[in-house]
Design an enzyme around this catalytic site. Sequence first.
Site, short mmCIF file in Angstrom:
data_model
loop_
_atom_site.label_atom_id
_atom_site.label_comp_id
_atom_site.label_asym_id
_atom_site.label_seq_id
_atom_site.Cartn_x
_atom_site.Cartn_y
_atom_site.Cartn_z
N ASP A 193 -18.32 -4.22 55.86
CA ASP A 193 -17.42 -4.23 57.01
C ASP A 193 -17.90 -5.24 58.04
O ASP A 193 -19.01 -5.77 57.96
CB ASP A 193 -17.29 -2.82 57.61
CG ASP A 193 -18.60 -2.30 58.18
OD1 ASP A 193 -19.14 -2.93 59.11
OD2 ASP A 193 -19.08 -1.26 57.71
N ARG A 194 -17.05 -5.52 59.00
CA ARG A 194 -17.31 -6.58 59.97
C ARG A 194 -18.64 -6.39 60.71
O ARG A 194 -19.32 -7.35 61.05
CB ARG A 194 -16.15 -6.66 60.97
CG ARG A 194 -16.17 -7.90 61.85
CD ARG A 194 -15.02 -7.88 62.85
NE ARG A 194 -13.75 -8.08 62.20
CZ ARG A 194 -13.22 -9.28 61.92
NH1 ARG A 194 -13.88 -10.38 62.23
NH2 ARG A 194 -12.04 -9.38 61.34
#
Length: 235
Positions: free
Chosen positions: A110-111
């Site tokens: 994820d980011r």
Amino acid sequence: MSKALRLDRLLANSGVGSRSNADMIIRRGQVVVDGTQIRDGAHKVAPELFDTVRVDGEPLDHPHGVLIILHKPVGYSCSHDEREAPTVDELLPESWALRTPRPEWAGRLDRETSGLLLVSDDHQLIHRVTSPRHHVEKTYQVTLAAPLPDVGRAIEAFASGTLMLDADPKPCLAATLVPTSDPLRVDVVLHEGRYHQARRMIVAVGGHVEHLHRTQFGQWSLADLDIGHWADVTA
């Protein structure tokens, strides 16, 4: 790649362009194989000659296929959608977006998670290492917002194979939580890849993740690879 390929397909696989564009380049006499100009896109090229192919004098980029590890920085998304910018594609050669098949990542991060991202155009390999059946090991360095309330109990819960996560119908596979000399740092080893699993398992034992960093995926280790850089690896 371990088998002979048509020259036009080899060029397309390597990101030179579409099969039709590759065929046009070949017919124009811009392609040389092992020192010989080839004008037929159907010409078969043996794997041992892939590295001898030249287009306008330049060698092909990764003619045997792409298999790399990337040190993903925080803030980058695992997406090909430019609306999700910045994306990990921006850290890779632009021509790779033209490769057929296009390189994809195994086990997206994820980011807000940094660390090792495996990228390959061998989609069978990607499937093997991400398949839940194969239980590929993944190691994370976890920075906590506060020390865990009961480290011993957390270790037992991770290893039990009975730890339940909210909204998941099955318990997590047995995992490993390793404390370090820093009470705000633990290492986590997982054998499956559920959505935000490391973060959710830490929450389940009373903690909160401040930062998550993947250091190992299967046989591949991040080692001292610089942030935002990538390196070729072998399967």
